[in-house]
Design a protein around this motif. Structure first.
Motif, mmCIF file in Angstrom:
data_model
loop_
_atom_site.group_PDB
_atom_site.id
_atom_site.type_symbol
_atom_site.label_atom_id
_atom_site.label_comp_id
_atom_site.label_asym_id
_atom_site.label_seq_id
_atom_site.Cartn_x
_atom_site.Cartn_y
_atom_site.Cartn_z
ATOM 1 N N LEU A 1 -17.764 -40.383 -13.844
ATOM 2 C CA LEU A 1 -19.216 -40.417 -13.693
ATOM 3 C C LEU A 1 -19.820 -39.021 -13.578
ATOM 4 C CD1 LEU A 1 -19.761 -43.404 -11.286
ATOM 5 C CD2 LEU A 1 -20.636 -43.178 -13.599
ATOM 6 N N LEU A 2 -19.072 -38.096 -12.980
ATOM 7 C CA LEU A 2 -19.583 -36.743 -12.783
ATOM 8 C C LEU A 2 -19.377 -35.842 -13.995
ATOM 9 C CD1 LEU A 2 -18.415 -36.175 -9.116
ATOM 10 C CD2 LEU A 2 -20.733 -36.599 -9.915
ATOM 11 N N SER A 3 -18.691 -36.329 -15.023
ATOM 12 C CA SER A 3 -18.444 -35.505 -16.195
ATOM 13 C C SER A 3 -19.760 -35.192 -16.905
ATOM 14 C CB SER A 3 -17.491 -36.215 -17.165
ATOM 15 O OG SER A 3 -18.112 -37.364 -17.689
ATOM 16 N N LEU A 4 -19.839 -33.980 -17.386
ATOM 17 C CA LEU A 4 -21.053 -33.527 -18.056
ATOM 18 C C LEU A 4 -20.892 -33.709 -19.560
ATOM 19 C CD1 LEU A 4 -21.706 -30.267 -16.048
ATOM 20 C CD2 LEU A 4 -22.814 -32.481 -15.761
ATOM 21 N N ASP A 5 -21.635 -34.628 -20.116
ATOM 22 C CA ASP A 5 -21.607 -34.857 -21.560
ATOM 23 C C ASP A 5 -22.812 -34.189 -22.171
ATOM 24 O OD1 ASP A 5 -19.376 -36.450 -21.253
ATOM 25 O OD2 ASP A 5 -20.596 -38.246 -20.922
ATOM 26 N N LYS A 6 -22.597 -33.296 -23.114
ATOM 27 C CA LYS A 6 -23.713 -32.606 -23.780
ATOM 28 C C LYS A 6 -23.657 -32.903 -25.247
ATOM 29 C CE LYS A 6 -25.537 -30.134 -20.436
ATOM 30 N NZ LYS A 6 -26.800 -29.779 -20.085
ATOM 31 N N GLN B 1 -26.159 -44.010 -22.912
ATOM 32 C CA GLN B 1 -24.985 -43.532 -22.185
ATOM 33 C C GLN B 1 -25.273 -43.503 -20.684
ATOM 34 O OE1 GLN B 1 -24.048 -39.726 -23.797
ATOM 35 N NE2 GLN B 1 -23.083 -40.546 -25.638
ATOM 36 N N HIS B 2 -26.475 -43.029 -20.322
ATOM 37 C CA HIS B 2 -26.858 -42.981 -18.915
ATOM 38 C C HIS B 2 -26.976 -44.387 -18.337
ATOM 39 C CE1 HIS B 2 -27.357 -38.714 -18.941
ATOM 40 N NE2 HIS B 2 -28.301 -38.757 -19.866
ATOM 41 N N VAL B 3 -27.528 -45.293 -19.107
ATOM 42 C CA VAL B 3 -27.661 -46.678 -18.660
ATOM 43 C C VAL B 3 -26.279 -47.294 -18.461
ATOM 44 C CG1 VAL B 3 -28.449 -48.986 -19.319
ATOM 45 C CG2 VAL B 3 -29.956 -47.015 -19.629
ATOM 46 N N ALA B 4 -25.353 -47.004 -19.350
ATOM 47 C CA ALA B 4 -23.988 -47.531 -19.218
ATOM 48 C C ALA B 4 -23.331 -47.012 -17.938
ATOM 49 C CB ALA B 4 -23.158 -47.144 -20.440
ATOM 50 N N LYS B 5 -23.553 -45.738 -17.615
ATOM 51 C CA LYS B 5 -23.004 -45.187 -16.375
ATOM 52 C C LYS B 5 -23.615 -45.865 -15.160
ATOM 53 C CE LYS B 5 -21.601 -40.605 -17.837
ATOM 54 N NZ LYS B 5 -21.734 -39.162 -17.622
ATOM 55 N N LEU B 6 -24.911 -46.103 -15.209
ATOM 56 C CA LEU B 6 -25.563 -46.766 -14.079
ATOM 57 C C LEU B 6 -25.106 -48.216 -13.932
ATOM 58 C CD1 LEU B 6 -29.158 -45.318 -14.262
ATOM 59 C CD2 LEU B 6 -27.592 -45.172 -12.342
ATOM 60 N N ARG B 7 -24.832 -48.879 -15.036
ATOM 61 C CA ARG B 7 -24.352 -50.265 -14.962
ATOM 62 C C ARG B 7 -23.012 -50.347 -14.256
ATOM 63 N NH1 ARG B 7 -26.302 -52.529 -20.769
ATOM 64 N NH2 ARG B 7 -28.400 -53.036 -20.079
ATOM 65 N N ALA C 1 -32.061 -43.822 -15.584
ATOM 66 C CA ALA C 1 -32.315 -45.251 -15.450
ATOM 67 C C ALA C 1 -33.243 -45.794 -16.513
ATOM 68 C CB ALA C 1 -32.921 -45.525 -14.074
ATOM 69 N N TYR C 2 -33.947 -44.941 -17.203
ATOM 70 C CA TYR C 2 -34.975 -45.405 -18.115
ATOM 71 C C TYR C 2 -34.432 -45.442 -19.529
ATOM 72 C CZ TYR C 2 -39.476 -45.830 -20.363
ATOM 73 O OH TYR C 2 -40.532 -46.265 -21.107
ATOM 74 N N GLU D 1 -31.051 -39.425 -31.206
ATOM 75 C CA GLU D 1 -30.209 -38.748 -30.224
ATOM 76 C C GLU D 1 -30.688 -39.024 -28.807
ATOM 77 O OE1 GLU D 1 -33.378 -35.942 -31.645
ATOM 78 O OE2 GLU D 1 -31.829 -37.069 -32.656
ATOM 79 N N THR D 2 -31.975 -39.222 -28.597
ATOM 80 C CA THR D 2 -32.500 -39.550 -27.273
ATOM 81 C C THR D 2 -32.093 -40.957 -26.882
ATOM 82 O OG1 THR D 2 -34.386 -38.118 -27.687
ATOM 83 C CG2 THR D 2 -34.587 -39.666 -25.875
ATOM 84 N N THR D 3 -32.167 -41.894 -27.805
ATOM 85 C CA THR D 3 -31.780 -43.266 -27.526
ATOM 86 C C THR D 3 -30.299 -43.347 -27.201
ATOM 87 O OG1 THR D 3 -33.489 -44.044 -29.030
ATOM 88 C CG2 THR D 3 -31.766 -45.606 -28.440
ATOM 89 N N SER D 4 -29.466 -42.642 -27.932
ATOM 90 C CA SER D 4 -28.036 -42.623 -27.687
ATOM 91 C C SER D 4 -27.740 -42.042 -26.302
ATOM 92 C CB SER D 4 -27.329 -41.816 -28.763
ATOM 93 O OG SER D 4 -25.985 -41.641 -28.437
ATOM 94 N N ASN D 5 -28.430 -40.954 -25.947
ATOM 95 C CA ASN D 5 -28.234 -40.299 -24.667
ATOM 96 C C ASN D 5 -28.643 -41.223 -23.526
ATOM 97 O OD1 ASN D 5 -27.537 -38.273 -22.897
ATOM 98 N ND2 ASN D 5 -29.502 -37.237 -23.072
ATOM 99 N N SER D 6 -29.810 -41.894 -23.662
ATOM 100 C CA SER D 6 -30.236 -42.781 -22.587
ATOM 101 C C SER D 6 -29.338 -43.999 -22.474
ATOM 102 C CB SER D 6 -31.683 -43.214 -22.674
ATOM 103 O OG SER D 6 -32.252 -43.195 -23.887
#
Length: 124
Positions: free
Chosen positions: A119-124, A35-41, A17-18, A28-33
């Motif tokens: 949503l449950l897919s693991l992106d690494k 992606q997480h924000v997009a999933k939460l939206r 969420a952050y 890479e941290t900004t890109s990762n977060s």
């Protein structure tokens, strides 16, 4: 309780969420977060069923999650078993509520099967 929730459980992490927009954050941290924000939206205003440690359930629309993992539900209804009553569950309308992360034991969101898998897919 209305609505059908599958057995898929979406785990909400506070890190998801952050979104730190600081320029000192590595790209890479900004890109990762983001992606997480997009999933939460995608989860906003979806029906959510949350179980808390004392056995109660809260059913409402997912409104937001904060950095600590606390969840806000709007138009929430509380369901609890009535031990000394003939009816199996009691319900109470609550409106907007905050459910602390420490109290949450499970969290289910109403999605189609395809949306749940994405949503449950693991992106690494």
């Amino acid at each position: 309780m209305e609505g059908s929730f599958g057995s898929d459980q979406v785990i909400l992490n506070p890190e998801d969420a952050y979104c730190n927009s600081s320029t000192t954050t590595p790209p890479e941290t900004t890109s990762n977060s983001s992606q997480h924000v997009a999933k939460l939206r995608k989860m906003l205003l979806r029906r959510m069923l949350i179980r808390v440690n004392d056995g109660r359930y809260f059913f409402g629309l997912f409104h937001c999650i904060d950095k600590q993992g606390n969840i806000l539900l709007q138009d929430a209804v509380e369901y609890r078993s009535a031990r000394h009553s003939s009816s199996p569950t009691k319900q109470r309308s609550l409106g907007l509520i905050l459910i602390p992360a420490a109290c949450r034991s499970s969290c289910h969101i109403d999605y189609s099967f395809e949306e749940s898998m994405s949503l449950l897919s693991l992106d690494k």
